[in-house]
Design a protein around this motif. Structure first.
Motif, PDB file in Angstrom:
ATOM      1  N   UNK A 181      42.409  40.637  42.711  1.00  0.00           N
ATOM      2  CA  UNK A 181      43.051  40.628  44.007  1.00  0.00           C
ATOM      3  C   UNK A 181      42.106  41.155  45.099  1.00  0.00           C
ATOM      4  N   UNK A 206      49.836  39.863  39.185  1.00  0.00           N
ATOM      5  CA  UNK A 206      48.963  39.042  38.338  1.00  0.00           C
ATOM      6  C   UNK A 206      48.633  39.759  37.046  1.00  0.00           C
ATOM      7  N   UNK A 227      39.193  38.735  45.763  1.00  0.00           N
ATOM      8  CA  UNK A 227      39.518  37.572  46.586  1.00  0.00           C
ATOM      9  C   UNK A 227      39.547  37.962  48.051  1.00  0.00           C
ATOM     10  N   UNK A 228      39.804  39.259  48.332  1.00  0.00           N
ATOM     11  CA  UNK A 228      39.785  39.719  49.725  1.00  0.00           C
ATOM     12  C   UNK A 228      38.355  39.828  50.238  1.00  0.00           C
ATOM     13  N   UNK A 285      49.945  42.531  44.738  1.00  0.00           N
ATOM     14  CA  UNK A 285      49.584  41.201  44.279  1.00  0.00           C
ATOM     15  C   UNK A 285      48.816  41.289  42.954  1.00  0.00           C
ATOM     16  N   UNK A 334      55.381  23.340  41.545  1.00  0.00           N
ATOM     17  CA  UNK A 334      55.895  24.677  41.775  1.00  0.00           C
ATOM     18  C   UNK A 334      57.393  24.619  41.525  1.00  0.00           C
ATOM     19  N   UNK A 376      49.237  45.697  49.854  1.00  0.00           N
ATOM     20  CA  UNK A 376      49.611  44.307  49.551  1.00  0.00           C
ATOM     21  C   UNK A 376      48.738  43.783  48.414  1.00  0.00           C
ATOM     22  N   UNK A 377      47.436  44.077  48.509  1.00  0.00           N
ATOM     23  CA  UNK A 377      46.517  43.604  47.476  1.00  0.00           C
ATOM     24  C   UNK A 377      46.849  44.213  46.118  1.00  0.00           C
ATOM     25  N   UNK A 382      52.816  30.445  41.692  1.00  0.00           N
ATOM     26  CA  UNK A 382      51.548  29.728  41.780  1.00  0.00           C
ATOM     27  C   UNK A 382      51.828  28.261  41.473  1.00  0.00           C
ATOM     28  N   UNK A 383      50.944  27.402  41.972  1.00  0.00           N
ATOM     29  CA  UNK A 383      51.083  25.991  41.644  1.00  0.00           C
ATOM     30  C   UNK A 383      50.483  25.800  40.257  1.00  0.00           C
ATOM     31  N   UNK A 397      35.284  35.305  43.576  1.00  0.00           N
ATOM     32  CA  UNK A 397      36.345  36.052  42.900  1.00  0.00           C
ATOM     33  C   UNK A 397      36.224  36.010  41.386  1.00  0.00           C
ATOM     34  N   UNK A 416      36.246  35.376  48.578  1.00  0.00           N
ATOM     35  CA  UNK A 416      37.087  34.417  47.859  1.00  0.00           C
ATOM     36  C   UNK A 416      36.280  33.542  46.924  1.00  0.00           C
TER      37      UNK A 416
END
Lengths: 387, 351
Positions: free
Chosen positions: B310, B16, B313-314, B12, B178, B8-9, B269-270, B320, B317
């Motif tokens: 990514x 990015x 951040x795991x 992601x 968004x 998943x990371x 992303x916002x 990062x 956070x």
């Protein structure tokens, strides 16, 4: 001859001074100085604060037959400007009370000016100061602990045993986390994570994966405004099924817009004014909150959609109550009046506002109790009272 | 960490990374042709995203006004410089180039803000609307100082970023937006591992666009002119390539890339008025890994930045961004050991 001239001149000066004094005494209205962020990044909060204050002025323009004059300055979301504004209000406008502002650091800057100049300051945001050293400052906002306690109570009722935390890397994230850490153990709830992200981050997938792997019963978020929506979106994307809880920093129409369907059923605490229409009729703040809605609509030609304008309104109510008592002791515009006003504010008893019922006492910045909070649920983009 | 989480990371991170790749290509393109580190690149991407969000909420994007004002400024600059050089005969062509051409997206955007316009049109118009921004800025700001030192250009570019993000705050307010996802498709791979259509779209766009870049640079005259200018500005001028024109071409391409980035990331992303800066900064890390000249190395760097971000951040956070920007230190050290010193300083003395 010379001495006669001198006497005459002195007399004339004295007469002129007295005349001025009388004139100023006649014109002496009560003066409220408001510094607020009408521009800059905090303006999304500052503008509602200013609008709420205009509504308050329209609601109660006179106190004991004396007109109240409102002076509004813009601090551009900058604490230094807020401090300078406060000084200007105190020294040039000679205001009786300071009010403001939309940011905590800026409110602290104003409070320090209030303390130096011996002018009472009614804060409209939480203020993080030592109350014993700041006897001129109080705030109408709810303390964070009061709000988080309500969330933890709700978690307990929903049989939550473990909770994951994700919040901002800044002071707000810390504040919420510390309040949670204080309340959760007493309720028998274990906090299993302390994940953080920055307001400007684009994604919190990493942090959320870690939380989901711990399988907590619920997740508590410590964000504010639109960046506060990120954990909700990421948790939804990872298929998290537990309850997601927020706090009062998220009660904002922009948050609702950005979080969309991912915020469905999220629970968070707020002042009762947000759901005034849904409150039971015997709720103490219901009547004033509906009055506030009506006067706000009339003054600003738009409905209220936020909690911030109501803080301004409550600040005004607290001031009006205290001023009417202080005016029996001293004349507005004088140093004695400011002392009397401070003492009156700190002896406020059961003044009903839109957010809660205010009773201030010396040694505490805050004046609200459990009546100043309700839990609301986000339901299809609307805040619904969750009794 | 389990394999699921790692996968998943990585997905992601690659999504990015794809965005940083496109932004990195834009930065390298502009820098190699004009020696400008184009800091406002990210702001243009944010403008595209926020314009699209404005369309979705039924508002006319304020970007239109900005592009219109920039157009007027650029036109005035161009006409002024033509008059000064006594080439008044070329004014009609300048009006067409600098007045009419950038105004077309404004008119389109204004028309697209009416109710009932399909989303696809909104997306296309939002991208088109930001395309003139970089060339217009270049005409007004960078063209008159094209021969200044890299440092001066960098400072001007930084100032321009602050101007644009200030305007962004004025136009779009402090709160983020968004947009609705371009696709809601979800692909399932193996046992329960899913990839969202949006991620596939982002990675796909990066692959397709970098492929297009390769073809343009290798096969077309314009691409070859860009490469020639990048290699040696004076030499290019000697063989009849006009650096001003290639620079504008580079700015236009970069602006288009920025617009595409904006609409690609707006649903995931916002976007805030200032989100562009951090995207630009991470793309800059990627571009530095590529030495600000090499496209393939920039692509590798961009994907590395995405994946490192990514995973960072795991693990932590809060740290990062620190971890991502720390990547610069070893890269820069390695580069300064390996690189022969450039003739940059000599160039500046000559001028």
């Amino acid at each position: 001859m010379k001495s006669l001239m001198l006497t005459l001149t002195r007399g004339a000066i004295a007469a002129a001074l007295t005349a001025c004094g009388v004139a100023s005494a006649l014109a002496a209205d009560l003066k409220v100085g408001l510094s607020v962020s009408l521009s800059g990044p905090n303006s999304s909060l500052g503008v509602p604060y200013a609008k709420g204050m205009q509504a308050a002025l329209a609601y109660k323009p006179e106190i004991n037959g004396r007109k109240v004059q409102l002076i509004v300055l813009d601090d551009g979301s900058d604490p230094t400007t807020a401090g300078r504004n406060a000084r200007k209000l105190v020294e040039e406008e000679k205001v009786d009370v300071l009010m403001g502002t939309s940011g905590v650091p800026a409110a602290i800057a104003m409070a320090q000016v209030g303390r130096d100049a011996k002018t009472p300051m009614i804060g409209l945001t939480p203020i993080l100061l030592d109350p014993s050293e700041n006897s001129w400052v109080m705030t109408v906002a709810q303390p964070t602990q009061l709000m988080i306690d309500a969330v933890v109570e709700r978690m307990k009722r929903n049989n939550v045993k473990t909770v994951g935390y994700i919040g901002f890397t800044d002071a707000w994230g810390d504040l919420v986390y510390n309040a949670l850490m204080k309340a959760a153990p007493e309720a028998g709830i274990k906090v299993v994570s302390n994940e953080r992200y920055a307001r400007a981050d684009a994604s919190v997938t990493g942090q959320v994966l870690k939380i989901v792997a711990l399988r907590p019963d619920a997740v508590m978020t410590g964000g504010a405004g639109t960046p506060g929506a990120l954990p909700f979106l990421a948790l939804q994307e990872r298929g998290y099924k537990g309850g997601v809880y927020g706090q009062h920093g998220l009660i904002n129409p922009d948050f609702v817009r950005v979080v969309g369907a991912s915020g469905q059923n999220a629970l968070m605490p707020t002042g009762p004014v947000i759901v005034a229409e849904q409150l039971p009729d015997n709720y103490p703040t219901k009547k004033i909150a509906t009055d506030f809605r009506a006067v706000f609509q009339k003054v600003n030609n738009a409905p209220t959609s936020d909690a911030f304008s109501a803080y301004s309104f409550d600040g005004w109510l607290v001031f009006a109550d205290a001023a009417s008592r202080a005016m029996k002791k001293a004349e507005p515009g004088t140093a004695e009046f400011r002392v009397a006003l401070r003492d009156a504010i700190f002896s406020t008893k059961e003044v009903v506002g839109t957010h809660g019922v205010y009773s201030f006492k010396p040694g505490s910045l805050y004046g609200v109790d459990e009546r100043a909070r309700v839990i609301v649920k986000l339901d299809n983009g609307q805040w619904k009272l969750a009794p | 960490m389990t394999w699921d989480v790692a996968l998943i990371l990585i997905t992601d991170g690659l999504a990015n990374g794809a965005v940083y790749l496109l932004a990195g290509l834009g930065l390298v393109l502009i820098f190699s042709v004009t020696r400008v580190v184009f800091v406002p690149f990210g702001d243009i991407a944010a403008f595209a995203a926020l314009s699209l969000a404005a369309f979705e909420t039924g508002r006319v994007p304020p970007t239109i006004g900005m592009v219109a004002v920039l157009t007027a400024l650029a036109l005035a600059t161009e006409v002024g410089s033509l008059l000064r050089r006594g080439e008044a005969a070329r004014i009609p062509k300048a009006v067409l180039m600098w007045g009419v051409l950038p105004a077309i997206p404004c008119v389109l955007a204004w028309l697209a803000a009416r109710p009932g316009v399909p989303v696809a049109v909104h997306i296309a118009v939002a991208v088109l609307l930001v395309v003139p921004i970089a060339p217009l800025l270049a005409r007004v700001v960078f063209q008159p100082i094209a021969d200044a030192s890299v440092l001066v250009l960098l400072i001007v570019s930084l100032a321009l970023h602050f101007l644009l993000s200030g305007l962004g705050l004025l136009f779009f307010g402090p709160e983020g937006s968004r947009t609705t996802p371009l696709t809601s498709a979800v692909f399932t791979l193996g046992d329960g591992f899913t990839v969202s259509g949006q991620v596939v779209l982002m990675v796909g766009a990066a692959i397709v666009l970098s492929g297009l870049f390769f073809l343009v640079f290798e096969r077309t005259v314009a691409g070859k002119a860009l490469r020639a200018t990048a290699v040696n500005r004076v030499g290019a001028r000697l063989v009849g390539i006009r650096p001003v024109r290639t620079a504008l071409l580079a700015y236009g391409c970069a602006s288009l890339l920025a617009g595409l980035i904006g609409v690609l990331i707006a649903p995931v992303t916002t976007m805030y008025y200032d989100s562009g800066f951090i995207i630009g900064l991470k793309a800059f890390v990627a571009a530095i890994i590529g030495g600000l000249v090499s496209y393939p190395m920039t692509a590798v760097g961009a994907l590395a930045v995405g994946v490192v971000e990514s995973f960072a951040s795991f693990w932590s956070g809060a740290l990062k961004d620190v971890i991502v920007f720390s990547l610069l230190i070893p890269v820069l050290m390695l580069r300064s050991f390996m690189a022969a010193h450039s003739e940059e300083e000599e160039d500046e003395v000559d001028q």
